[in-house]
Design a protein around this motif. Structure first.
Motif, short mmCIF file in Angstrom:
data_model
loop_
_atom_site.label_atom_id
_atom_site.label_comp_id
_atom_site.label_asym_id
_atom_site.label_seq_id
_atom_site.Cartn_x
_atom_site.Cartn_y
_atom_site.Cartn_z
N THR A 54 0.77 -1.13 -0.02
CA THR A 54 -0.10 -0.16 -0.01
C THR A 54 1.04 1.39 0.00
OG1 THR A 54 -1.55 -1.32 1.12
CG2 THR A 54 -1.64 1.24 1.41
N ALA A 55 0.85 2.20 -0.96
CA ALA A 55 1.53 3.13 -1.19
C ALA A 55 1.64 4.24 0.11
CB ALA A 55 1.12 3.99 -2.34
N SER A 56 0.40 3.91 0.76
CA SER A 56 0.41 5.03 1.83
C SER A 56 1.01 4.57 3.18
CB SER A 56 -1.11 5.36 2.26
OG SER A 56 -1.82 4.38 2.45
N ASP A 57 1.54 3.41 3.09
CA ASP A 57 2.17 2.68 4.20
C ASP A 57 3.59 3.00 4.36
OD1 ASP A 57 -0.22 1.46 5.20
OD2 ASP A 57 0.10 -0.35 4.29
N ILE A 58 4.18 3.85 5.08
CA ILE A 58 5.35 4.53 4.97
C ILE A 58 6.10 4.15 6.16
CG2 ILE A 58 7.16 6.09 4.55
CD1 ILE A 58 5.60 5.20 1.89
N VAL A 59 7.22 3.63 6.12
CA VAL A 59 8.23 3.44 7.58
C VAL A 59 9.46 4.49 7.36
CG1 VAL A 59 9.37 2.02 9.17
CG2 VAL A 59 7.09 1.21 8.28
N HIS A 60 9.85 5.14 8.35
CA HIS A 60 10.70 5.86 8.15
C HIS A 60 11.90 5.39 8.83
CE1 HIS A 60 8.41 9.48 6.50
NE2 HIS A 60 7.63 8.74 7.34
N GLY A 61 13.08 5.70 8.48
CA GLY A 61 14.29 4.94 9.29
C GLY A 61 15.64 5.68 8.64
N GLU A 62 16.75 4.97 8.74
CA GLU A 62 17.87 5.53 8.47
C GLU A 62 18.74 4.61 7.67
OE1 GLU A 62 18.76 8.53 12.06
OE2 GLU A 62 19.57 6.45 11.98
N LEU A 63 19.33 4.89 6.70
CA LEU A 63 20.33 4.01 5.82
C LEU A 63 21.80 4.25 5.84
CD1 LEU A 63 20.12 1.93 3.73
CD2 LEU A 63 20.36 3.84 2.03
N PHE A 64 22.52 3.11 6.24
CA PHE A 64 24.04 3.20 6.47
C PHE A 64 24.65 2.20 5.26
CE2 PHE A 64 21.98 4.34 10.66
CZ PHE A 64 22.90 4.98 11.19
N ARG A 65 25.65 2.58 5.38
CA ARG A 65 26.62 1.53 4.56
C ARG A 65 27.83 1.04 5.45
NH1 ARG A 65 28.54 5.18 1.38
NH2 ARG A 65 27.32 4.65 -0.43
N LEU A 66 27.58 -0.22 5.53
CA LEU A 66 28.45 -1.21 6.36
C LEU A 66 30.03 -1.33 5.86
CD1 LEU A 66 25.79 -4.01 6.93
CD2 LEU A 66 26.24 -1.54 8.32
N ARG A 67 30.91 -0.71 6.69
CA ARG A 67 32.28 -1.01 6.35
C ARG A 67 32.67 -2.28 6.20
NH1 ARG A 67 33.56 3.36 10.72
NH2 ARG A 67 32.41 5.05 9.77
N THR A 68 32.32 -3.23 6.86
CA THR A 68 32.47 -4.56 6.84
C THR A 68 31.29 -5.31 7.16
OG1 THR A 68 32.88 -4.56 9.45
CG2 THR A 68 34.87 -4.53 7.94
N PRO A 69 30.59 -5.56 5.91
CA PRO A 69 29.07 -5.92 6.10
C PRO A 69 29.16 -7.53 6.46
CG PRO A 69 29.86 -5.54 3.70
CD PRO A 69 31.09 -5.19 4.36
N ASP A 70 30.03 -8.38 6.03
CA ASP A 70 29.75 -9.87 6.53
C ASP A 70 29.93 -9.87 8.22
OD1 ASP A 70 29.37 -10.72 3.95
OD2 ASP A 70 31.34 -11.18 3.47
N GLU A 71 30.94 -9.29 8.52
CA GLU A 71 31.06 -9.14 10.01
C GLU A 71 30.09 -8.52 10.64
OE1 GLU A 71 34.06 -6.94 12.96
OE2 GLU A 71 35.08 -8.04 11.26
N LEU A 72 29.70 -7.37 10.40
CA LEU A 72 28.53 -6.55 10.94
C LEU A 72 27.24 -7.37 10.93
CD1 LEU A 72 29.60 -2.94 10.30
CD2 LEU A 72 29.37 -4.19 12.47
N SER A 126 2.31 6.77 12.37
CA SER A 126 2.97 7.72 11.78
C SER A 126 4.26 6.92 10.89
CB SER A 126 3.70 8.54 12.88
OG SER A 126 4.77 7.97 13.67
N GLY A 127 4.49 5.65 11.32
CA GLY A 127 5.75 4.94 10.70
C GLY A 127 6.84 5.34 11.03
N ARG A 128 6.87 6.31 12.34
CA ARG A 128 8.26 6.90 12.90
C ARG A 128 8.21 6.40 14.51
NH1 ARG A 128 10.01 11.26 9.78
NH2 ARG A 128 8.52 11.85 8.33
N PHE A 129 9.32 5.27 14.65
CA PHE A 129 9.25 4.73 15.95
C PHE A 129 9.74 6.01 16.81
CE2 PHE A 129 12.29 2.75 19.33
CZ PHE A 129 11.19 2.13 19.88
N LEU A 130 10.36 7.02 16.62
CA LEU A 130 10.91 7.96 17.60
C LEU A 130 9.84 8.79 17.90
CD1 LEU A 130 14.05 9.31 16.06
CD2 LEU A 130 13.78 7.59 18.05
N GLU A 131 8.49 8.90 17.18
CA GLU A 131 7.36 9.47 17.71
C GLU A 131 6.36 8.70 18.27
OE1 GLU A 131 5.73 11.25 14.12
OE2 GLU A 131 7.79 12.62 13.85
N HIS A 132 6.37 7.57 18.59
CA HIS A 132 5.32 6.53 19.21
C HIS A 132 5.19 7.21 20.69
CE1 HIS A 132 8.61 4.26 21.14
NE2 HIS A 132 7.50 3.84 21.95
#
Length: 132
Positions: A54-72, A126-132
């Motif tokens: 559903t287009a209106s179902d949006i979850v807000h978060g953050e995107l990271f690039r892992l420096r050592t992906p397999d390990e992390l 709201s799809g925002r954990f910080l606002e719950h």
């Protein structure tokens, strides 16, 4: 397909005083705020994400690039108690999903999807954990 990106939407986000959030910030590069299509539920003191078409179902978060992906990812799999060695069905599953950055660019990123029933759990509308 694989990715060195991780989408987080709960206690792993920046600003949380949690050992795993500190591990992420120390070993990954913050790319930016991002969203995915989904519904967020309050499990206990942490959220769970279910994907949605559903287009209106949006979850807000953050995107990271892992420096050592397999390990992390191994560390985060242990933290989320999923993957090899954990009894099925695990509470979370790590999956590659589509995420969108604020500038509209799309990325594939790993995230942890909630894998247990949410019937009696409150939805974070709201799809925002910080606002719950």
């Amino acid at each position: 397909m694989t990715s060195d990106h991780l989408f987080v939407y709960g206690t792993l986000m920046r600003g949380f005083d949690h050992p795993m959030a500190r591990l992420l910030s120390a070993h990954a590069d913050f790319i930016g705020s991002a969203t995915c299509r989904g519904r967020l539920y309050l499990i206990k003191h942490y959220p769970g994400l279910l994907l949605s078409d559903t287009a209106s179902d949006i979850v807000h978060g953050e995107l990271f690039r892992l420096r050592t992906p397999d390990e992390l990812l191994r560390e985060f799999d242990m933290y989320e108690a999923c993957g090899e060695g954990f009894s099925e069905p695990t509470e979370y599953l790590r999956r590659l999903i589509d995420v969108t950055l604020a500038d509209g660019s799309a990325n594939k990123a790993w995230t942890y999807l909630y894998n247990w029933p949410v019937t009696d759990l409150p939805r974070i509308e709201s799809g925002r954990f910080l606002e719950h």
